[in-house]
Scaffold this motif. Structure first.
Motif, PDB file in Angstrom:
ATOM      1  N   PHE A 173       0.817  -1.228   0.000  1.00 63.55           N
ATOM      2  CA  PHE A 173       0.000   0.000   0.000  1.00 63.55           C
ATOM      3  C   PHE A 173       0.845   1.271   0.000  1.00 63.55           C
ATOM      4  CE2 PHE A 173      -2.765  -3.325   1.659  1.00 63.55           C
ATOM      5  CZ  PHE A 173      -3.850  -3.185   0.799  1.00 63.55           C
ATOM      6  N   TYR A 177      -2.169   4.829   5.934  1.00 66.78           N
ATOM      7  CA  TYR A 177      -2.894   5.985   6.452  1.00 66.78           C
ATOM      8  C   TYR A 177      -2.284   6.569   7.735  1.00 66.78           C
ATOM      9  CZ  TYR A 177      -6.376   9.168   8.091  1.00 66.78           C
ATOM     10  OH  TYR A 177      -6.978  10.326   8.521  1.00 66.78           O
ATOM     11  N   PHE A 246       0.155   7.447  -7.395  1.00 62.86           N
ATOM     12  CA  PHE A 246      -0.595   6.228  -7.742  1.00 62.86           C
ATOM     13  C   PHE A 246       0.100   5.514  -8.908  1.00 62.86           C
ATOM     14  CE2 PHE A 246      -4.763   5.471  -5.678  1.00 62.86           C
ATOM     15  CZ  PHE A 246      -4.747   6.503  -4.758  1.00 62.86           C
ATOM     16  N   LEU A 251      -0.680   1.838  -7.523  1.00 63.01           N
ATOM     17  CA  LEU A 251      -1.814   1.783  -6.594  1.00 63.01           C
ATOM     18  C   LEU A 251      -3.099   1.847  -7.416  1.00 63.01           C
ATOM     19  CD1 LEU A 251      -0.360   4.313  -4.000  1.00 63.01           C
ATOM     20  CD2 LEU A 251      -0.422   1.827  -3.784  1.00 63.01           C
ATOM     21  N   THR A 254      -9.540   4.131  -6.736  1.00 59.97           N
ATOM     22  CA  THR A 254     -10.981   3.973  -6.555  1.00 59.97           C
ATOM     23  C   THR A 254     -11.436   5.208  -5.777  1.00 59.97           C
ATOM     24  OG1 THR A 254     -10.732   2.880  -4.418  1.00 59.97           O
ATOM     25  CG2 THR A 254     -10.800   1.437  -6.349  1.00 59.97           C
ATOM     26  N   SER A 256     -12.736   5.349  -2.773  1.00 60.24           N
ATOM     27  CA  SER A 256     -12.277   5.325  -1.380  1.00 60.24           C
ATOM     28  C   SER A 256     -10.753   5.460  -1.282  1.00 60.24           C
ATOM     29  CB  SER A 256     -12.761   4.067  -0.659  1.00 60.24           C
ATOM     30  OG  SER A 256     -12.322   2.923  -1.333  1.00 60.24           O
ATOM     31  N   GLN A 257     -10.006   4.814  -2.192  1.00 56.02           N
ATOM     32  CA  GLN A 257      -8.539   4.930  -2.146  1.00 56.02           C
ATOM     33  C   GLN A 257      -8.094   6.364  -2.448  1.00 56.02           C
ATOM     34  OE1 GLN A 257      -6.072   2.624  -1.183  1.00 56.02           O
ATOM     35  NE2 GLN A 257      -7.928   1.737  -0.386  1.00 56.02           N
ATOM     36  N   ARG A 258      -8.808   7.029  -3.351  1.00 57.19           N
ATOM     37  CA  ARG A 258      -8.475   8.432  -3.649  1.00 57.19           C
ATOM     38  C   ARG A 258      -8.498   9.271  -2.367  1.00 57.19           C
ATOM     39  NH1 ARG A 258      -8.171  12.851  -2.808  1.00 57.19           N
ATOM     40  NH2 ARG A 258      -8.429  14.730  -4.066  1.00 57.19           N
ATOM     41  N   ILE A 261      -5.822   7.634   0.621  1.00 63.43           N
ATOM     42  CA  ILE A 261      -4.414   7.977   0.367  1.00 63.43           C
ATOM     43  C   ILE A 261      -4.276   9.497   0.208  1.00 63.43           C
ATOM     44  CG2 ILE A 261      -2.486   7.703  -1.272  1.00 63.43           C
ATOM     45  CD1 ILE A 261      -3.390   4.804  -1.620  1.00 63.43           C
TER      46      ILE A 261
END
Ligand SMILES: [Zn+2]
Length: 295
Positions: A173, A177, A246, A251, A254, A256-258, A261
């Motif tokens: 990852f 976070y 990314f 990476l 998506t 949520s990942q946007r 991260i």
């Protein structure tokens, strides 16, 4: 999976996606975190009931959905009271607050239905008021969330929440976070000199050597900060920077990942700006982040 594993006279952990701790005395138990979902919490409760323990309290290490996702279920089934450190408690009670911090405004419903982004609301009291049994104490692990705490049980087991990630997670990852990078960095620096013991991080195998794990996490964090400050040598907007990160770390983008991260990268920019290593300027309606101070 979901075994109740004894690690000291009165301390156990439940082997599930986000490790949950348990300390018991005379059959009365304190659960440390509650699992990532109500379904996980149901399986945890099954194991605890089989062992003949009764959960009186849920002591959350911090307010992230994967740690508080079972609060409501456990509380409703057992009558347990939920607790979380200082101001993180407010984020358990109104879980949308955490999602809003990541999104930067009122998040769309699509994000709020994502269980990684938002848990069910359930009231938590401030853990500083918790009726600690003799010998149990909170450990300062701030930074990953605003007020994350670990828990040291009276028989010497330290539940370390999300203060460190495993090598595998760091490789996969890359930008793990964290909310307040400076605080998070201070926490890692402090852990680098800790003695051997029984440490149970939520997302890593239990370890005797938290110092080595903290040192690796610190080295990776510094590499990420350096990477960002070097990428900004010619100036970039935030979205350009994120897109480049990314791309180079493969990476998956998506919704949520946007925001997960992106929130961490925002925190890193704040940290670098406060250190004088990056700055921002307006340019034709765009905010350009750039390297300052030559590093
Ligand atoms: Zn967390």
């Amino acid at each position: 999976m979901f075994e109740l594993i004894r690690v000291a006279a009165h301390t156990y952990y439940i082997d599930c996606p986000v490790r949950v701790g348990l300390w018991e005395k005379d059959g009365e138990a304190i659960l440390i975190d509650s699992g990532n979902t109500p379904e996980t919490a149901a399986r945890i409760l099954e194991r605890v009931n089989e062992a003949g323990f009764h959960i009186r309290h849920v002591l959350n290490t911090h307010c992230h959905p994967d740690h508080i996702g079972g609060n409501r279920y456990i509380a409703e089934q057992t009558g347990a009271v939920c607790w979380c450190s200082s101001k993180d408690a407010a984020f358990c009670t109104v879980s949308e607050l955490g999602t809003a911090i990541m999104y930067g405004g009122r998040p769309p419903q699509k994000l709020m239905r994502d269980r990684f982004m938002k848990a069910e609301d359930w009231p938590a009291r401030e853990a500083e008021e918790f009726p600690f049994p003799e010998g149990m104490e909170l450990i300062s692990l701030e930074g990953h969330s605003m007020f994350q705490k670990g828990v040291r049980t009276p028989d010497g087991v330290c539940f370390m929440a999300d203060c460190v990630a495993s090598t595998r997670v760091l490789d996969r990852f890359v930008y793990t976070y964290a909310y307040d990078i400076e605080l998070y960095r201070n926490t890692l620096e402090r852990l680098c000199s800790w003695d051997k013991g029984i440490y149970i991080p939520s997302h890593c195998e239990p370890t005797e050597d938290i110092a080595s794990l903290a040192a690796e996490n610190l080295q990776r964090l510094d590499a990420r900060l350096l990477e960002i400050s070097e990428l900004l040598s010619d100036g970039m907007t935030f979205e350009e920077l994120l897109s480049e990160l990314f791309r180079r770390h493969k990476l998956r983008m998506t919704l949520s990942q946007r925001y997960l991260i992106g929130s961490t990268v925002s925190g890193m920019l704040s940290c670098l700006m406060d250190m004088g290593r990056v700055d921002a300027r307006a340019d034709a309606g765009r905010l350009i982040w750039f390297t300052a101070g030559g590093k």
